[in-house]
Design an enzyme around this catalytic site. Structure first.
Site, PDB file in Angstrom:
ATOM      1  CE  LYS B 117       4.201  -1.269  -1.325  1.00 10.89           C
ATOM      2  NZ  LYS B 117       3.577  -2.438  -1.938  1.00 10.89           N
ATOM      3  CD  GLU B 200       6.396  -2.278  -9.223  1.00  9.20           C
ATOM      4  OE1 GLU B 200       6.193  -3.508  -9.063  1.00  9.20           O
ATOM      5  OE2 GLU B 200       6.920  -1.564  -8.369  1.00  9.20           O
ATOM      6  NE  ARG B 293       7.733  -5.216   9.696  1.00 10.28           N
ATOM      7  CZ  ARG B 293       7.248  -5.059   8.480  1.00 10.28           C
ATOM      8  NH1 ARG B 293       6.971  -3.861   8.026  1.00 10.28           N
ATOM      9  NH2 ARG B 293       7.047  -6.103   7.690  1.00 10.28           N
TER      10      ARG B 293
END
Lengths: 166, 456
Positions: B117, B200, B293
């Site tokens: 991430k 965050e 994906r």
């Protein structure tokens, strides 16, 4: 219809062997038998080892072996060889390539007729150049090698048949 | 260059979906199945099935070397990983590259680039894609306190090594930060073997919106509109829609541009999704992560864009260029997917494996069901409990909801517990119909109401 006996299966195999048919498929209740003379044919999933070992026909030499091959029906599609009562199979732990010897030019780990102990190494299974040793897991006599050297085996596929000794 | 034979390294509905897509393109399939899936529908439909290992996913579906060995041994020239399992392991893509097998997905280096991430955030920042204000890796609770002051409360902790909600704790003030940080770090350590966290800013009224894209590997990326996947329980999606009806048109355009820009900057190949958090009050979107994906919810994009994304994946892996230009992608109508899960919503979603004694799916115009289940099939306790995806299409959201409600009403499954009653309740809820939901709506509003109603 009565229960299918090994004798019935043997008769079918014999019939098939002498016929000019390529395939034979029999289904009766929960019994199902597929025979093929085509290498790697529709029966691949079921009787691959036998089919590849003997080249064209999934039928080996002795009558006893024929029965073993023939009853490789098995709805699981995994157990490729019927094991005589009291005998045990050494099975593949996972898919991979089956090797009977440590190197191409060295002798096989075991031969039919040889006595093995539970910790006797019987073959190697290779997955992407990682080799895993497979042990007999039982004390006894090797009665059959089910797979040709260098063939792909699937998970749980019988590799050797052993007659246990106590 | 076109693929001749592809190994399907997955199970369940996606394995079946890949087998059928390949067949439609004239590509043979070899299914790499565990012993528990020897009799699956995908196994019956694939040209060949090889049993790679026992039921345990770790010793079958999660073993990259085993899967690649199976592909080589059966002369496959392509490998489709599906979703989950090994689909986002750079190791699998790299092994395929070494063996000359076309991996139906991005290059290994791309998976690595967007997999972590923090690395993905750095990438997004470098190409000007908006990020939620946040931090890099944080070493201690003291550092977290200092950074939280800069970002502004509320803040949320996130695990650097993975998602799924593990390692995520919302902190509303400095007083509770230390305990929260330690708990989150421990959780991340337990889940991913790495307790590294970052912080965050926390958006109170958020929606989860993601852009479906497909790249050709040499710099062109086409987007297939966006999906709104805000109905989640413990960060697991349950209902997905396309398009995201909440978005103002200019925000939607910006969202699409950001996704395309990000993926084309790394010359992304094959299907991928860029996930964003949408702040409903500020009408701003922020990058979350890239899913390298095909995703579970891809059918809603297919439904509104009239494309087959799995076939497109196989064609691109076979060396073809993108089959259509961006201007040829014209979304039409509205699609909704619900995940049918073998879990009992009245017993805290405990898994309910077992034999399906009755399976009567709905049929009709605008209804699609992606499943590998049939009457008499066994829902295995070894794997994920999703047993199907019901997808409906309508000319607008209202029409799609009507169709979905009718389809759910017709769907009958017996022998196991499923979330069908809960899905019916969701679809009938005025907040859902009015599109007044957020990512926390299911847990905070709907589930308590549902439990009240059922007395659970």
């Amino acid at each position: 219809m009565g229960k299918i006996t090994p004798r019935d299966v043997e008769a079918l195999v014999e019939l098939f062997d002498q016929s000019d048919w390529d395939d034979l498929h029999v289904e009766l209740d929960d019994f199902c038998l597929t025979l093929s003379k085509r290498a790697g044919a529709a029966v691949e999933r079921i009787s691959r080892p036998a089919a590849t070992e003997s080249g064209s026909a999934p039928v080996a030499t002795s009558k006893q072996e024929r029965v073993q091959v023939a009853s490789s029906l098995v709805e699981q599609g995994r157990a490729a060889v019927a094991i005589p009562d009291g005998w045990v199979a050494v099975r593949a732990p996972n898919l991979g390539t089956f090797y009977r010897s440590a190197k191409p030019d060295s002798p096989p780990f075991v031969e039919p007729g040889q006595e093995v102990h539970s910790d006797t190494q019987v073959c190697l299974i290779e997955v992407m150049k990682l080799f895993t040793a497979v042990n007999a897991g039982v004390h006894g006599i090797v009665r059959q090698v089910c797979i040709a050297d260098g063939e792909m085996v699937e998970h749980d596929q019988p590799l050797f048949i052993i007659e246990p000794r106590s | 260059m076109a693929l001749n034979r592809v190994l399907v390294a997955n199970r369940g509905e996606i394995a079946l979906r890949i087998v059928r897509a390949a067949r439609a393109l004239g590509i043979e399939t070899v299914l790499a199945a565990s012993a528990a899936d020897a009799q699956s529908l995908a196994a019956r439909e694939a040209d060949r099935t090889v049993i790679i290992g026992p039921a345990s996913a770790k010793r079958s579906y999660l073993n990259a070397r085993l899967v690649v060995h199976a592909a080589k041994a059966t002369d496959c020239d392509g490998l489709h990983p599906g979703y989950g399992f090994l689909s986002e392991r750079a190791e699998l893509a790299a092994l395929c590259e070494e063996e000359g097998i076309a991996f139906v997905g991005p290059r290994a280096e791309s998976i690595e680039r967007v997999g972590g991430k923090i690395a993905a955030r750095e990438l997004a920042a470098s190409v000007g894609v908006p990020l939620v204000q946040g931090s890099g890796r944080i070493g201690s609770a003291e550092e977290a306190l200092r950074i939280a002051e800069q970002i502004g409360y509320p803040v949320v902790t996130k695990a650097s090594a993975g998602g799924g909600g593990r390692g995520m704790v919302v902190v509303r003030d400095a007083g509770s930060l230390r305990t929260a940080f330690e708990r989150a770090s421990l959780e991340a350590m337990e889940a991913f073997g790495d307790g590294t966290l970052f912080l965050e800013h926390y958006v109170d009224r958020a929606r989860h919106i993601e852009v479906q894209a497909v790249g050709d590997g040499v710099g062109t990326v086409v987007q297939f509109a966006e999906r709104d996947c805000s109905i989640q329980r413990r960060y697991q999606k349950m209902v997905e829609e396309a398009p995201a009806a909440i978005l103002p048109e200019e925000v939607r355009l910006g969202l699409h541009q950001s996704a395309v820009h990000l993926l084309s900057s790394i010359r992304y190949r094959n299907a991928g999704t860029v996930e964003f958090l949408y702040d409903v009050d500020q009408q701003k979107f922020f990058f979350i992560e890239v899913n390298a994906r095909i995703q579970v919810e891809h059918p809603v994009s297919e439904a509104i864009c009239s494309v087959d994304l799995i076939q497109m994946q196989l064609r691109i892996a076979g060396g073809e260029s993108l089959p259509l230009l961006q201007s040829q992608v014209v979304p039409r109508g509205h699609a909704i997917e619900v995940r049918i899960i073998a879990e009992d919503p009245e017993r805290d979603f405990s898994p309910s494996p077992g034999r399906i004694t009755r399976w009567r799916p709905p049929q009709g115009e605008g209804i699609r069901l992606d499943t590998a289940m049939t009457e008499g099939a066994l829902v295995s306790p070894h794997y994920d409990s999703m047993i199907g995806k019901l997808i409906v299409w309508g000319r607008d959201r209202t029409k799609a909801i009507e169709r979905l409600a009718a389809a759910l009403g017709q769907f009958s499954i017996e022998g196991i517990k499923t979330n069908l009653p809960l899905l019916r309740y969701i679809v009938d809820h005025p907040d859902f119909k009015g599109n007044r939901i957020t990512t926390r709506w299911l847990e905070q509003v709907l589930l308590p109401a549902y439990r009240n109603q059922t007395g659970a």
